[in-house]
Design a protein around this motif. Structure first.
Motif, PDB file in Angstrom:
ATOM      1  N   PRO A  33       0.800  -1.232   0.000  1.00  0.00           N
ATOM      2  CA  PRO A  33       0.000   0.000   0.000  1.00  0.00           C
ATOM      3  C   PRO A  33       0.834   1.286   0.000  1.00  0.00           C
ATOM      4  O   PRO A  33       0.472   2.259  -0.665  1.00  0.00           O
ATOM      5  CB  PRO A  33      -0.864  -0.106   1.253  1.00  0.00           C
ATOM      6  CG  PRO A  33      -0.198  -1.130   2.100  1.00  0.00           C
ATOM      7  CD  PRO A  33       0.536  -2.054   1.177  1.00  0.00           C
ATOM      8  N   TYR A  34       1.960   1.296   0.712  1.00  0.00           N
ATOM      9  CA  TYR A  34       2.837   2.475   0.717  1.00  0.00           C
ATOM     10  C   TYR A  34       3.327   2.774  -0.699  1.00  0.00           C
ATOM     11  O   TYR A  34       3.237   3.903  -1.178  1.00  0.00           O
ATOM     12  CB  TYR A  34       4.019   2.237   1.662  1.00  0.00           C
ATOM     13  CG  TYR A  34       5.139   3.250   1.504  1.00  0.00           C
ATOM     14  CD1 TYR A  34       5.040   4.507   2.093  1.00  0.00           C
ATOM     15  CD2 TYR A  34       6.288   2.941   0.774  1.00  0.00           C
ATOM     16  CE1 TYR A  34       6.066   5.445   1.953  1.00  0.00           C
ATOM     17  CE2 TYR A  34       7.313   3.872   0.631  1.00  0.00           C
ATOM     18  CZ  TYR A  34       7.198   5.118   1.216  1.00  0.00           C
ATOM     19  OH  TYR A  34       8.217   6.032   1.068  1.00  0.00           O
ATOM     20  N   GLU A  35       3.828   1.742  -1.367  1.00  0.00           N
ATOM     21  CA  GLU A  35       4.337   1.903  -2.721  1.00  0.00           C
ATOM     22  C   GLU A  35       3.225   2.291  -3.697  1.00  0.00           C
ATOM     23  O   GLU A  35       3.430   3.110  -4.585  1.00  0.00           O
ATOM     24  CB  GLU A  35       5.021   0.616  -3.196  1.00  0.00           C
ATOM     25  CG  GLU A  35       6.310   0.316  -2.468  1.00  0.00           C
ATOM     26  CD  GLU A  35       6.139  -0.510  -1.201  1.00  0.00           C
ATOM     27  OE1 GLU A  35       5.029  -0.516  -0.615  1.00  0.00           O
ATOM     28  OE2 GLU A  35       7.113  -1.156  -0.789  1.00  0.00           O
ATOM     29  N   TYR A  36       2.058   1.683  -3.505  1.00  0.00           N
ATOM     30  CA  TYR A  36       0.936   2.005  -4.385  1.00  0.00           C
ATOM     31  C   TYR A  36       0.597   3.485  -4.278  1.00  0.00           C
ATOM     32  O   TYR A  36       0.450   4.173  -5.288  1.00  0.00           O
ATOM     33  CB  TYR A  36      -0.289   1.144  -4.045  1.00  0.00           C
ATOM     34  CG  TYR A  36      -1.473   1.472  -4.919  1.00  0.00           C
ATOM     35  CD1 TYR A  36      -1.563   0.945  -6.205  1.00  0.00           C
ATOM     36  CD2 TYR A  36      -2.472   2.338  -4.481  1.00  0.00           C
ATOM     37  CE1 TYR A  36      -2.628   1.265  -7.033  1.00  0.00           C
ATOM     38  CE2 TYR A  36      -3.536   2.659  -5.303  1.00  0.00           C
ATOM     39  CZ  TYR A  36      -3.603   2.119  -6.575  1.00  0.00           C
ATOM     40  OH  TYR A  36      -4.660   2.445  -7.399  1.00  0.00           O
ATOM     41  N   GLU A  37       0.449   3.976  -3.064  1.00  0.00           N
ATOM     42  CA  GLU A  37       0.107   5.389  -2.858  1.00  0.00           C
ATOM     43  C   GLU A  37       1.166   6.329  -3.404  1.00  0.00           C
ATOM     44  O   GLU A  37       0.852   7.308  -4.072  1.00  0.00           O
ATOM     45  CB  GLU A  37      -0.055   5.679  -1.354  1.00  0.00           C
ATOM     46  CG  GLU A  37      -1.403   5.468  -0.781  1.00  0.00           C
ATOM     47  CD  GLU A  37      -2.492   6.262  -1.461  1.00  0.00           C
ATOM     48  OE1 GLU A  37      -2.387   7.505  -1.589  1.00  0.00           O
ATOM     49  OE2 GLU A  37      -3.472   5.631  -1.876  1.00  0.00           O
ATOM     50  N   LYS A  38       2.409   6.020  -3.113  1.00  0.00           N
ATOM     51  CA  LYS A  38       3.491   6.950  -3.409  1.00  0.00           C
ATOM     52  C   LYS A  38       4.049   6.825  -4.827  1.00  0.00           C
ATOM     53  O   LYS A  38       4.408   7.828  -5.440  1.00  0.00           O
ATOM     54  CB  LYS A  38       4.613   6.741  -2.391  1.00  0.00           C
ATOM     55  CG  LYS A  38       5.608   7.852  -2.336  1.00  0.00           C
ATOM     56  CD  LYS A  38       6.390   7.805  -1.048  1.00  0.00           C
ATOM     57  CE  LYS A  38       7.209   9.055  -0.902  1.00  0.00           C
ATOM     58  NZ  LYS A  38       7.740   9.230   0.401  1.00  0.00           N
ATOM     59  N   TYR A  39       4.144   5.592  -5.356  1.00  0.00           N
ATOM     60  CA  TYR A  39       4.891   5.384  -6.598  1.00  0.00           C
ATOM     61  C   TYR A  39       4.092   4.813  -7.770  1.00  0.00           C
ATOM     62  O   TYR A  39       4.585   4.811  -8.888  1.00  0.00           O
ATOM     63  CB  TYR A  39       6.114   4.492  -6.333  1.00  0.00           C
ATOM     64  CG  TYR A  39       7.064   5.120  -5.354  1.00  0.00           C
ATOM     65  CD1 TYR A  39       7.773   6.272  -5.689  1.00  0.00           C
ATOM     66  CD2 TYR A  39       7.241   4.581  -4.084  1.00  0.00           C
ATOM     67  CE1 TYR A  39       8.645   6.858  -4.785  1.00  0.00           C
ATOM     68  CE2 TYR A  39       8.111   5.173  -3.178  1.00  0.00           C
ATOM     69  CZ  TYR A  39       8.807   6.309  -3.535  1.00  0.00           C
ATOM     70  OH  TYR A  39       9.666   6.897  -2.645  1.00  0.00           O
ATOM     71  N   PHE A  40       2.887   4.329  -7.542  1.00  0.00           N
ATOM     72  CA  PHE A  40       2.117   3.761  -8.652  1.00  0.00           C
ATOM     73  C   PHE A  40       1.927   4.766  -9.799  1.00  0.00           C
ATOM     74  O   PHE A  40       2.039   4.384 -10.965  1.00  0.00           O
ATOM     75  CB  PHE A  40       0.767   3.215  -8.176  1.00  0.00           C
ATOM     76  CG  PHE A  40       0.058   2.424  -9.236  1.00  0.00           C
ATOM     77  CD1 PHE A  40       0.418   1.103  -9.493  1.00  0.00           C
ATOM     78  CD2 PHE A  40      -0.956   2.987  -9.994  1.00  0.00           C
ATOM     79  CE1 PHE A  40      -0.225   0.365 -10.482  1.00  0.00           C
ATOM     80  CE2 PHE A  40      -1.600   2.263 -10.980  1.00  0.00           C
ATOM     81  CZ  PHE A  40      -1.231   0.943 -11.221  1.00  0.00           C
ATOM     82  N   PRO A  41       1.696   6.051  -9.506  1.00  0.00           N
ATOM     83  CA  PRO A  41       1.574   7.008 -10.616  1.00  0.00           C
ATOM     84  C   PRO A  41       2.856   7.127 -11.459  1.00  0.00           C
ATOM     85  O   PRO A  41       2.800   7.579 -12.602  1.00  0.00           O
ATOM     86  CB  PRO A  41       1.264   8.341  -9.915  1.00  0.00           C
ATOM     87  CG  PRO A  41       0.665   7.943  -8.605  1.00  0.00           C
ATOM     88  CD  PRO A  41       1.370   6.676  -8.218  1.00  0.00           C
ATOM     89  N   ASP A  42       3.998   6.704 -10.920  1.00  0.00           N
ATOM     90  CA  ASP A  42       5.287   6.785 -11.624  1.00  0.00           C
ATOM     91  C   ASP A  42       5.663   5.501 -12.354  1.00  0.00           C
ATOM     92  O   ASP A  42       6.775   5.384 -12.854  1.00  0.00           O
ATOM     93  CB  ASP A  42       6.416   7.094 -10.636  1.00  0.00           C
ATOM     94  CG  ASP A  42       6.372   8.501 -10.105  1.00  0.00           C
ATOM     95  OD1 ASP A  42       5.550   9.310 -10.587  1.00  0.00           O
ATOM     96  OD2 ASP A  42       7.166   8.799  -9.190  1.00  0.00           O
ATOM     97  N   ILE A  43       4.774   4.543 -12.424  1.00  0.00           N
ATOM     98  CA  ILE A  43       5.139   3.229 -12.956  1.00  0.00           C
ATOM     99  C   ILE A  43       5.696   3.314 -14.382  1.00  0.00           C
ATOM    100  O   ILE A  43       6.686   2.646 -14.704  1.00  0.00           O
ATOM    101  CB  ILE A  43       3.960   2.243 -12.827  1.00  0.00           C
ATOM    102  CG1 ILE A  43       4.465   0.823 -12.655  1.00  0.00           C
ATOM    103  CG2 ILE A  43       2.973   2.374 -13.942  1.00  0.00           C
ATOM    104  CD1 ILE A  43       3.436  -0.107 -12.048  1.00  0.00           C
ATOM    105  N   ALA A  44       5.131   4.157 -15.230  1.00  0.00           N
ATOM    106  CA  ALA A  44       5.642   4.312 -16.598  1.00  0.00           C
ATOM    107  C   ALA A  44       7.032   4.944 -16.579  1.00  0.00           C
ATOM    108  O   ALA A  44       7.909   4.536 -17.354  1.00  0.00           O
ATOM    109  CB  ALA A  44       4.687   5.160 -17.432  1.00  0.00           C
ATOM    110  N   LEU A  45       7.252   5.901 -15.701  1.00  0.00           N
ATOM    111  CA  LEU A  45       8.562   6.546 -15.572  1.00  0.00           C
ATOM    112  C   LEU A  45       9.621   5.543 -15.108  1.00  0.00           C
ATOM    113  O   LEU A  45      10.743   5.533 -15.623  1.00  0.00           O
ATOM    114  CB  LEU A  45       8.479   7.710 -14.578  1.00  0.00           C
ATOM    115  CG  LEU A  45       9.794   8.400 -14.253  1.00  0.00           C
ATOM    116  CD1 LEU A  45      10.261   9.228 -15.445  1.00  0.00           C
ATOM    117  CD2 LEU A  45       9.641   9.276 -13.022  1.00  0.00           C
TER     118      LEU A  45
END
Length: 126
Positions: free
Chosen positions: A40-52
């Motif tokens: 959940p921490y990674e999802y909240e913080k980094y999921f929007p950056d997955i393409a990057l």
């Protein structure tokens, strides 16, 4: 299903992957739910950056256990090493398996062992 990102020809070449240049990467609802529930921490913080993370990783590699392609980005502000694992299917369609943080100790060990290759050291190749 729309592609989330593309694996560059440079990374395909560096990792000796049997994939076409600019191979699309997809993510299914089950994998999104996995990341959301297990990380959940990674999802909240980094999921929007997955393409990057896939298009501009700091480190790349192949997981020796399951042959998934590893894309790792180091976030200086948080000191997080964030890994996205992408698994090609037998028909060479690539799916994101997971997104999570590596401990600094594990990331440094993988870099030292050569499991993760720093792209800064090979910028001029390809």
């Amino acid at each position: 299903m729309k592609p989330v990102a593309y694996i560059s020809s440079r990374i395909i070449h560096l990792l000796h992957l049997d994939l076409s240049a600019d191979t699309p990467v997809y993510i299914g609802e089950i994998n999104i739910e996995h990341i959301k529930n297990r990380h959940p921490y990674e999802y909240e913080k980094y999921f929007p950056d997955i393409a990057l993370i896939i298009s501009q990783p700091d480190y790349i590699g192949i997981n020796p256990k399951d042959s998934s392609i590893l894309f790792v980005k180091f976030y200086h502000f948080s000191k997080d090493y964030v890994r996205v694992a992408v698994k090609p299917s037998s028909s060479k369609i690539c799916y994101i398996k997971t997104l999570h943080c590596l401990s600094t100790c594990n990331a440094e060990r993988y870099i030292e062992k050569g499991t993760l290759i720093p792209l800064t050291e090979i910028k001029n190749q390809v």
